[in-house]
Scaffold this active site. Structure first.
Site, PDB file in Angstrom:
ATOM      1  N   HIS A  14     -38.769  48.273 -46.935  1.00 23.22           N
ATOM      2  CA  HIS A  14     -40.022  48.610 -46.230  1.00 23.22           C
ATOM      3  C   HIS A  14     -40.743  47.299 -45.942  1.00 23.22           C
ATOM      4  O   HIS A  14     -41.343  46.704 -46.837  1.00 23.22           O
ATOM      5  CB  HIS A  14     -40.903  49.522 -47.098  1.00 23.22           C
ATOM      6  CG  HIS A  14     -42.135  50.011 -46.390  1.00 23.22           C
ATOM      7  ND1 HIS A  14     -42.491  51.345 -46.359  1.00 23.22           N
ATOM      8  CD2 HIS A  14     -43.098  49.362 -45.696  1.00 23.22           C
ATOM      9  CE1 HIS A  14     -43.623  51.485 -45.674  1.00 23.22           C
ATOM     10  NE2 HIS A  14     -44.015  50.277 -45.268  1.00 23.22           N
ATOM     11  N   HIS A  16     -43.121  44.976 -42.946  1.00 22.99           N
ATOM     12  CA  HIS A  16     -43.822  44.778 -41.674  1.00 22.99           C
ATOM     13  C   HIS A  16     -43.660  43.328 -41.253  1.00 22.99           C
ATOM     14  O   HIS A  16     -44.086  42.431 -41.974  1.00 22.99           O
ATOM     15  CB  HIS A  16     -45.313  45.099 -41.815  1.00 22.99           C
ATOM     16  CG  HIS A  16     -45.570  46.519 -42.194  1.00 22.99           C
ATOM     17  ND1 HIS A  16     -45.728  47.515 -41.257  1.00 22.99           N
ATOM     18  CD2 HIS A  16     -45.646  47.122 -43.405  1.00 22.99           C
ATOM     19  CE1 HIS A  16     -45.919  48.673 -41.883  1.00 22.99           C
ATOM     20  NE2 HIS A  16     -45.868  48.465 -43.192  1.00 22.99           N
ATOM     21  N   LYS A 100     -39.664  57.155 -39.004  1.00 21.52           N
ATOM     22  CA  LYS A 100     -40.825  57.114 -39.890  1.00 21.52           C
ATOM     23  C   LYS A 100     -41.922  58.056 -39.434  1.00 21.52           C
ATOM     24  O   LYS A 100     -42.326  58.035 -38.266  1.00 21.52           O
ATOM     25  CB  LYS A 100     -41.356  55.670 -39.907  1.00 21.52           C
ATOM     26  CG  LYS A 100     -42.654  55.455 -40.638  1.00 21.52           C
ATOM     27  CD  LYS A 100     -42.452  55.017 -42.068  1.00 21.52           C
ATOM     28  CE  LYS A 100     -43.758  54.969 -42.837  1.00 21.52           C
ATOM     29  NZ  LYS A 100     -44.224  53.626 -43.102  1.00 21.52           N
ATOM     30  N   HIS A 137     -44.998  58.053 -44.616  1.00 22.23           N
ATOM     31  CA  HIS A 137     -46.220  57.499 -45.191  1.00 22.23           C
ATOM     32  C   HIS A 137     -46.905  58.706 -45.831  1.00 22.23           C
ATOM     33  O   HIS A 137     -47.449  59.561 -45.134  1.00 22.23           O
ATOM     34  CB  HIS A 137     -47.121  56.868 -44.120  1.00 22.23           C
ATOM     35  CG  HIS A 137     -48.382  56.306 -44.716  1.00 22.23           C
ATOM     36  ND1 HIS A 137     -48.611  54.961 -44.851  1.00 22.23           N
ATOM     37  CD2 HIS A 137     -49.465  56.918 -45.277  1.00 22.23           C
ATOM     38  CE1 HIS A 137     -49.772  54.761 -45.456  1.00 22.23           C
ATOM     39  NE2 HIS A 137     -50.316  55.948 -45.721  1.00 22.23           N
ATOM     40  N   HIS A 175     -43.741  53.746 -50.500  1.00 20.56           N
ATOM     41  CA  HIS A 175     -44.777  53.067 -51.300  1.00 20.56           C
ATOM     42  C   HIS A 175     -45.569  54.026 -52.186  1.00 20.56           C
ATOM     43  O   HIS A 175     -46.787  54.152 -52.049  1.00 20.56           O
ATOM     44  CB  HIS A 175     -45.716  52.230 -50.413  1.00 20.56           C
ATOM     45  CG  HIS A 175     -46.137  52.852 -49.102  1.00 20.56           C
ATOM     46  ND1 HIS A 175     -46.684  54.110 -49.005  1.00 20.56           N
ATOM     47  CD2 HIS A 175     -46.102  52.371 -47.841  1.00 20.56           C
ATOM     48  CE1 HIS A 175     -46.956  54.367 -47.743  1.00 20.56           C
ATOM     49  NE2 HIS A 175     -46.608  53.325 -47.018  1.00 20.56           N
ATOM     50  N   ASP A 248     -43.410  46.658 -48.548  1.00 22.79           N
ATOM     51  CA  ASP A 248     -44.559  46.953 -47.682  1.00 22.79           C
ATOM     52  C   ASP A 248     -45.378  45.687 -47.435  1.00 22.79           C
ATOM     53  O   ASP A 248     -46.591  45.758 -47.245  1.00 22.79           O
ATOM     54  CB  ASP A 248     -45.442  48.067 -48.269  1.00 22.79           C
ATOM     55  CG  ASP A 248     -46.385  48.659 -47.228  1.00 22.79           C
ATOM     56  OD1 ASP A 248     -46.165  48.434 -46.022  1.00 22.79           O
ATOM     57  OD2 ASP A 248     -47.344  49.341 -47.614  1.00 22.79           O
TER      58      ASP A 248
HETATM   59  O1  DOR Z   1     -51.527  48.629 -46.378  1.00 27.51           O
HETATM   60  C1  DOR Z   1     -50.813  48.971 -45.441  1.00 27.51           C
HETATM   61  N1  DOR Z   1     -50.566  48.155 -44.386  1.00 27.51           N
HETATM   62  N2  DOR Z   1     -50.297  50.202 -45.442  1.00 27.51           N
HETATM   63  C2  DOR Z   1     -49.633  50.676 -44.390  1.00 27.51           C
HETATM   64  O2  DOR Z   1     -49.222  51.798 -44.466  1.00 27.51           O
HETATM   65  C3  DOR Z   1     -49.484  49.881 -43.152  1.00 27.51           C
HETATM   66  C4  DOR Z   1     -49.578  48.468 -43.413  1.00 27.51           C
HETATM   67  C5  DOR Z   1     -49.778  47.631 -42.167  1.00 27.51           C
HETATM   68  O3  DOR Z   1     -49.041  47.849 -41.183  1.00 27.51           O
HETATM   69  O4  DOR Z   1     -50.627  46.747 -42.178  1.00 27.51           O
HETATM   70 ZN    ZN Z   2     -45.933  49.960 -44.602  1.00 21.86          ZN
END
Ligand code: DOR
Ligand code: ZN
Length: 348
Positions: A14, A16, A100, A137, A175, A248
């Protein structure tokens, strides 16, 4: 005290990475530790089909430092307009590992997400038929529900109906932050598994307000009470197969974090394995680190385990992490609140 362990090269299920300059700046931290990562699709606009996923995958590969072997595993962002054909094309592409579900309004860039779960029933049926896993999520968005209860409520309001409609659909509860989610996943395994982040293993909700408000500990789902953190730690250090690493790691610039309406997300990628080695060692479970980082997730996703190993070494002086520069901005790295001595040595 020094130390050294060798583990199979890990995966981050997971992650980003964003796009453009942020992508180029944050990617090196991931590729020095992880062989593969499941890339979250919540860009603006989101990655909603196999074509967009392939273009994004190419941008990630182009941003990889040379001579690095890294495999981005792509995800599709489900909307109420996603079609069965989108799912089939994604499954056939071979590079999309999951789709997702973002409940609309639940988190960063989730406005195109799903408002009524019933609206995507045909898509869930198709995912079950082609065996494409669903990542969720797991928080309800009803403003009447307390923010600390949104994950537990999601189990009854969304997960349970999906489990009844599609018992063979493989689901990753992303998460997770609560003891209730840990028990739910245990009792619904092997169809259901969960990712657990580094930061939720380290902070509880008190950290958010330690002497003042702490935007760099703000993420979604929010960290919960200490008893929940303990439940997460017990789940991962116990080596149970249904729990695996998904950091995450979610980079945001300082101006996006330090803002009257600051963004949720903690940038943990640079310290991920250092923190985990610390936690597993402290729990007397270093021998189980590899299952959490390098085996359980790959098995759930039915991927080959990575070949090659990564050596982690424990030095004598604490590591230092500087904010990452992005244009004339910067991105803060997660501070676990204790010194880190474990670091990645070299891939072998
Ligand atoms: O804290 C988070 N940031 N939770 C999420 O689900 C998305 C993520 C983000 O893309 O910044
Ligand atoms: Zn995330």
């Amino acid at each position: 005290m020094s130390g050294r362990i060798s583990i199979r090269r890990p995966d981050d299920f997971h992650l980003h990475l964003r796009d453009g300059e942020i992508l180029r700046q944050v990617l090196p931290a991931t590729v020095r530790q992880f062989a593969r990562a499941l890339i979250m699709p919540n860009l603006l606009p989101p990655i909603v089909d196999a074509h967009a996923a392939e273009q994004y995958r190419q941008r990630i590969l182009a941003a990889c430092p040379e001579a690095v072997e890294f495999e981005p595993l792509m995800t599709l962002y489900l909307t109420e307009n996603t079609t069965g054909r989108d799912i089939v094309q994604a499954a056939e592409a071979g590079t999309v590992a999951a789709a997702k579900l973002y409940p609309a309004g639940a988190t960063t860039n989730s406005d195109s997400g799903v408002r009524r779960i019933e609206a995507i029933r045909p898509v869930l049926d198709r995912m079950e038929a082609v065996d494409l896993p669903l990542c969720v999520h797991g928080e309800v968005t009803d403003p009447a529900i307390d923010v600390f209860d949104r994950e537990e409520k999601f189990i009854d309001v969304v997960l349970e109906p999906i489990r009844k409609w599609n018992p063979d659909l493989r689901i990753v509860f992303e998460h997770i932050t609560t003891a209730e989610a840990v028990s739910y996943v245990r009792s619904n395994s092997p169809a259901v598994a969960a990712t657990i982040t580094v930061h939720h293993l380290i902070i509880n909700r008190n950290h958010l307000f330690m002497g003042g408000i702490r935007p760099h500990y703000f993420c979604l789902p929010l960290a919960k009470r200490e008893i929940h953190r303990q439940a997460l730690l017990a789940a991962v250090t116990g080596g149970e197969a249904m729990f695996f690493l998904g950091t995450d790691s979610a980079p945001h610039t300082e101006s996006a974090k330090l803002n009257p309406c600051g963004c949720a997300g903690i940038f943990t990628a640079p310290v991920a394995l250092s923190c985990l080695a610390h936690l597993f060692e402290e729990a007397g479970s270093l021998s189980r680190l590899e299952a959490f980082t390098s085996e359980n997730g790959a098995r759930f996703y039915r991927l080959k385990l990575n070949s090659g190993h990564l050596v982690l070494e424990k030095g004598n002086s604490p590591l230092q992490f500087r904010p990452l520069p992005v244009g004339n901005e910067s991105i803060q790295v997660f501070d676990p609140g204790f010194p880190l001595y474990w670091d990645v040595a070299a891939p072998v």
